[in-house]
Design a protein around this motif. Structure first.
Motif, PDB file in Angstrom:
ATOM      1  N   VAL B  57     -13.501 110.818 -68.697  1.00  0.00           N
ATOM      2  CA  VAL B  57     -12.971 110.836 -70.060  1.00  0.00           C
ATOM      3  C   VAL B  57     -11.561 111.400 -70.018  1.00  0.00           C
ATOM      4  O   VAL B  57     -11.240 112.234 -69.171  1.00  0.00           O
ATOM      5  CB  VAL B  57     -13.881 111.700 -70.978  1.00  0.00           C
ATOM      6  CG1 VAL B  57     -13.143 112.123 -72.241  1.00  0.00           C
ATOM      7  CG2 VAL B  57     -15.154 110.951 -71.343  1.00  0.00           C
ATOM      8  N   HIS B  58     -10.705 110.891 -70.899  1.00  0.00           N
ATOM      9  CA  HIS B  58      -9.343 111.428 -70.997  1.00  0.00           C
ATOM     10  C   HIS B  58      -9.123 112.024 -72.377  1.00  0.00           C
ATOM     11  O   HIS B  58      -9.695 111.553 -73.365  1.00  0.00           O
ATOM     12  CB  HIS B  58      -8.315 110.321 -70.779  1.00  0.00           C
ATOM     13  CG  HIS B  58      -8.375 109.719 -69.417  1.00  0.00           C
ATOM     14  ND1 HIS B  58      -8.050 110.417 -68.272  1.00  0.00           N
ATOM     15  CD2 HIS B  58      -8.724 108.479 -69.012  1.00  0.00           C
ATOM     16  CE1 HIS B  58      -8.197 109.624 -67.223  1.00  0.00           C
ATOM     17  NE2 HIS B  58      -8.609 108.433 -67.643  1.00  0.00           N
ATOM     18  N   ARG B  59      -8.277 113.020 -72.390  1.00  0.00           N
ATOM     19  CA  ARG B  59      -7.900 113.621 -73.668  1.00  0.00           C
ATOM     20  C   ARG B  59      -6.512 113.123 -74.049  1.00  0.00           C
ATOM     21  O   ARG B  59      -5.593 113.115 -73.238  1.00  0.00           O
ATOM     22  CB  ARG B  59      -7.867 115.142 -73.519  1.00  0.00           C
ATOM     23  CG  ARG B  59      -7.336 115.833 -74.741  1.00  0.00           C
ATOM     24  CD  ARG B  59      -7.091 117.323 -74.499  1.00  0.00           C
ATOM     25  NE  ARG B  59      -6.443 117.856 -75.673  1.00  0.00           N
ATOM     26  CZ  ARG B  59      -7.089 118.214 -76.755  1.00  0.00           C
ATOM     27  NH1 ARG B  59      -8.387 118.149 -76.777  1.00  0.00           N
ATOM     28  NH2 ARG B  59      -6.422 118.648 -77.803  1.00  0.00           N
ATOM     29  N   ALA B  68     -12.939 107.229 -73.332  1.00  0.00           N
ATOM     30  CA  ALA B  68     -13.547 107.000 -72.028  1.00  0.00           C
ATOM     31  C   ALA B  68     -12.525 106.378 -71.087  1.00  0.00           C
ATOM     32  O   ALA B  68     -11.687 105.585 -71.517  1.00  0.00           O
ATOM     33  CB  ALA B  68     -14.764 106.079 -72.171  1.00  0.00           C
ATOM     34  N   CYS B  69     -12.577 106.733 -69.833  1.00  0.00           N
ATOM     35  CA  CYS B  69     -11.648 106.172 -68.855  1.00  0.00           C
ATOM     36  C   CYS B  69     -11.837 104.668 -68.767  1.00  0.00           C
ATOM     37  O   CYS B  69     -12.967 104.174 -68.720  1.00  0.00           O
ATOM     38  CB  CYS B  69     -11.872 106.802 -67.490  1.00  0.00           C
ATOM     39  SG  CYS B  69     -10.817 106.105 -66.214  1.00  0.00           S
ATOM     40  N   ALA B  70     -10.728 103.959 -68.731  1.00  0.00           N
ATOM     41  CA  ALA B  70     -10.778 102.501 -68.706  1.00  0.00           C
ATOM     42  C   ALA B  70     -10.953 101.967 -67.293  1.00  0.00           C
ATOM     43  O   ALA B  70     -11.218 100.784 -67.111  1.00  0.00           O
ATOM     44  CB  ALA B  70      -9.517 101.928 -69.334  1.00  0.00           C
ATOM     45  N   HIS B  71     -10.787 102.816 -66.318  1.00  0.00           N
ATOM     46  CA  HIS B  71     -10.893 102.388 -64.928  1.00  0.00           C
ATOM     47  C   HIS B  71     -11.811 103.315 -64.154  1.00  0.00           C
ATOM     48  O   HIS B  71     -11.387 103.956 -63.191  1.00  0.00           O
ATOM     49  CB  HIS B  71      -9.511 102.374 -64.271  1.00  0.00           C
ATOM     50  CG  HIS B  71      -8.455 101.741 -65.107  1.00  0.00           C
ATOM     51  ND1 HIS B  71      -7.430 102.465 -65.690  1.00  0.00           N
ATOM     52  CD2 HIS B  71      -8.273 100.464 -65.499  1.00  0.00           C
ATOM     53  CE1 HIS B  71      -6.662 101.649 -66.382  1.00  0.00           C
ATOM     54  NE2 HIS B  71      -7.139 100.425 -66.295  1.00  0.00           N
ATOM     55  N   PRO B  72     -13.056 103.356 -64.549  1.00  0.00           N
ATOM     56  CA  PRO B  72     -13.980 104.326 -63.948  1.00  0.00           C
ATOM     57  C   PRO B  72     -14.244 104.055 -62.473  1.00  0.00           C
ATOM     58  O   PRO B  72     -14.537 104.984 -61.723  1.00  0.00           O
ATOM     59  CB  PRO B  72     -15.259 104.148 -64.769  1.00  0.00           C
ATOM     60  CG  PRO B  72     -15.150 102.801 -65.379  1.00  0.00           C
ATOM     61  CD  PRO B  72     -13.715 102.486 -65.510  1.00  0.00           C
ATOM     62  N   CYS B  76      -8.160 105.613 -59.576  1.00  0.00           N
ATOM     63  CA  CYS B  76      -6.704 105.646 -59.582  1.00  0.00           C
ATOM     64  C   CYS B  76      -6.191 107.045 -59.870  1.00  0.00           C
ATOM     65  O   CYS B  76      -5.073 107.405 -59.532  1.00  0.00           O
ATOM     66  CB  CYS B  76      -6.127 104.712 -60.628  1.00  0.00           C
ATOM     67  SG  CYS B  76      -7.301 103.671 -61.430  1.00  0.00           S
ATOM     68  N   HIS B  77      -7.032 107.835 -60.514  1.00  0.00           N
ATOM     69  CA  HIS B  77      -6.535 109.128 -60.978  1.00  0.00           C
ATOM     70  C   HIS B  77      -6.298 110.104 -59.847  1.00  0.00           C
ATOM     71  O   HIS B  77      -5.578 111.069 -60.005  1.00  0.00           O
ATOM     72  CB  HIS B  77      -7.512 109.715 -61.983  1.00  0.00           C
ATOM     73  CG  HIS B  77      -7.810 108.743 -63.084  1.00  0.00           C
ATOM     74  ND1 HIS B  77      -8.932 107.972 -63.096  1.00  0.00           N
ATOM     75  CD2 HIS B  77      -7.111 108.410 -64.180  1.00  0.00           C
ATOM     76  CE1 HIS B  77      -8.921 107.206 -64.174  1.00  0.00           C
ATOM     77  NE2 HIS B  77      -7.824 107.445 -64.842  1.00  0.00           N
ATOM     78  N   SER B  78      -6.906 109.825 -58.729  1.00  0.00           N
ATOM     79  CA  SER B  78      -6.724 110.754 -57.624  1.00  0.00           C
ATOM     80  C   SER B  78      -5.354 110.591 -56.984  1.00  0.00           C
ATOM     81  O   SER B  78      -4.823 111.517 -56.404  1.00  0.00           O
ATOM     82  CB  SER B  78      -7.824 110.549 -56.587  1.00  0.00           C
ATOM     83  OG  SER B  78      -7.841 109.191 -56.186  1.00  0.00           O
ATOM     84  N   ILE B  94      -4.445 101.559 -74.666  1.00  0.00           N
ATOM     85  CA  ILE B  94      -4.384 100.900 -73.369  1.00  0.00           C
ATOM     86  C   ILE B  94      -4.040 101.933 -72.317  1.00  0.00           C
ATOM     87  O   ILE B  94      -2.998 102.580 -72.405  1.00  0.00           O
ATOM     88  CB  ILE B  94      -3.317  99.784 -73.358  1.00  0.00           C
ATOM     89  CG1 ILE B  94      -3.509  98.865 -74.567  1.00  0.00           C
ATOM     90  CG2 ILE B  94      -3.397  99.005 -72.056  1.00  0.00           C
ATOM     91  CD1 ILE B  94      -2.414  97.823 -74.692  1.00  0.00           C
ATOM     92  N   GLU B  95      -4.924 102.090 -71.362  1.00  0.00           N
ATOM     93  CA  GLU B  95      -4.682 103.043 -70.270  1.00  0.00           C
ATOM     94  C   GLU B  95      -4.044 102.293 -69.121  1.00  0.00           C
ATOM     95  O   GLU B  95      -4.559 101.256 -68.704  1.00  0.00           O
ATOM     96  CB  GLU B  95      -6.005 103.668 -69.843  1.00  0.00           C
ATOM     97  CG  GLU B  95      -5.873 104.602 -68.648  1.00  0.00           C
ATOM     98  CD  GLU B  95      -7.203 105.200 -68.227  1.00  0.00           C
ATOM     99  OE1 GLU B  95      -8.165 105.146 -69.023  1.00  0.00           O
ATOM    100  OE2 GLU B  95      -7.276 105.704 -67.097  1.00  0.00           O
ATOM    101  N   PHE B  96      -2.941 102.802 -68.624  1.00  0.00           N
ATOM    102  CA  PHE B  96      -2.321 102.113 -67.492  1.00  0.00           C
ATOM    103  C   PHE B  96      -1.736 103.094 -66.487  1.00  0.00           C
ATOM    104  O   PHE B  96      -1.587 104.282 -66.747  1.00  0.00           O
ATOM    105  CB  PHE B  96      -1.269 101.116 -67.984  1.00  0.00           C
ATOM    106  CG  PHE B  96      -0.070 101.740 -68.653  1.00  0.00           C
ATOM    107  CD1 PHE B  96      -0.123 102.132 -69.983  1.00  0.00           C
ATOM    108  CD2 PHE B  96       1.115 101.919 -67.960  1.00  0.00           C
ATOM    109  CE1 PHE B  96       0.975 102.693 -70.613  1.00  0.00           C
ATOM    110  CE2 PHE B  96       2.231 102.470 -68.587  1.00  0.00           C
ATOM    111  CZ  PHE B  96       2.160 102.863 -69.908  1.00  0.00           C
TER     112      PHE B  96
END
Ligand code: ZN
Ligand code: ZN
Ligand code: ZN
Ligand code: ZN
Lengths: 132, 132
Positions: B57-59, B68-72, B76-78, B94-96
């Motif tokens: 999840v992102h704030r 909710a994260c769009a790319h579970p 990519c977040h690491s 839109i999460e990018f």
DNA sequence: TCAATTGCGTTATGCTATAACGTGTGCGAT
DNA sequence: ATCGCACACGTTATAGCATAACGCAATTGA
């Protein structure tokens, strides 16, 4: 866009922010201005709204605080995004601009036909002094 | 880092966010879960804290909401920063990820010896559908 | 003079987030 | 086994951030 003459309340709020060494919350500003007759949050928020509109103050979304613009002369804000590095130890904020970052973000937005209006770029961590 | 089994409350909150078409505030989530026994904000905030920690999840700092994260799957977040384009008309997010933006920001941080820990990149405006 | 705009002050309210307390449950160490 | 610990959970209260709605006064421009 030239900044209009500030009203009394706007000047008071702007002075407090200019003299501060770290971003301040609206309620902290309120406390600092009680001696000058401030009694209610709205007096601060209304002044802040104008100062934000004039571009002489920035709002830091991630910490609900406000900071005086670090580059009041060059009007970099008209042609680029603003970014902030916020030290979580000492509270210091560094305002910076990076054309390459702007360019890439703009490119993404354009290619997705997204019409940007406001942007927030804030990095929280520890400044050089505090990282030790 | 693999995501642990979610507890009941965490699952409920995560499901609500996953099914939502726009980011939700903690109190909106609370309202949606009253039928499932939720009574107090802390029940939501505690679940959100964990979901944020797990990275699912992102704030969104600029609108005090959660998504909710769009790319579970791809994690990519690491290895990079996350950015969001938020439509102020329809609420869609839109999460990018853009490696070039990451790279430039990282470069600035490194050259200023600033140790980044959390980042916020949020663009608010109007999406392609709403811009018309 | 009249209307519209803007700033200001005050009270009340709403939204966002956490503190502080206690309960129960699972699980490894002694 | 039982002790201690970590963790999730529930509840109440409180702290912190922001705006709504009212009315008044000064300014400006038709
Ligand atoms: Zn600035
Ligand atoms: Zn520092
Ligand atoms: Zn994500
Ligand atoms: Zn839209």
């Amino acid at each position: 866009m030239t900044t209009p003459i500030l009203t009394k309340n706007q000047s008071l709020v702007f002075d407090v922010l200019t003299k501060a060494e770290a971003p301040l919350s609206a309620y902290t500003i309120l406390d600092k201005l009680r001696d000058h007759g401030f009694r209610a949050p709205l007096q601060v928020y209304r002044a802040l709204d104008k100062l934000l509109e004039y571009g002489v103050v920035h709002r830091l979304e991630s910490i609900n605080s406000f900071v005086a613009c670090a580059h009041p002369d060059e009007n970099c804000h008209s042609h680029g995004l603003v970014a902030f590095a916020i030290c979580e130890s000492c509270g210091q904020v560094i305002e910076f601009h990076d054309h390459e970052v702007d360019h890439r973000l703009m490119h993404w937005l354009k290619s997705h036909k997204f019409k940007a209006e406001k942007s927030t770029i804030e990095i929280r961590g520890h400044c050089a002094s505090c990282a030790a």
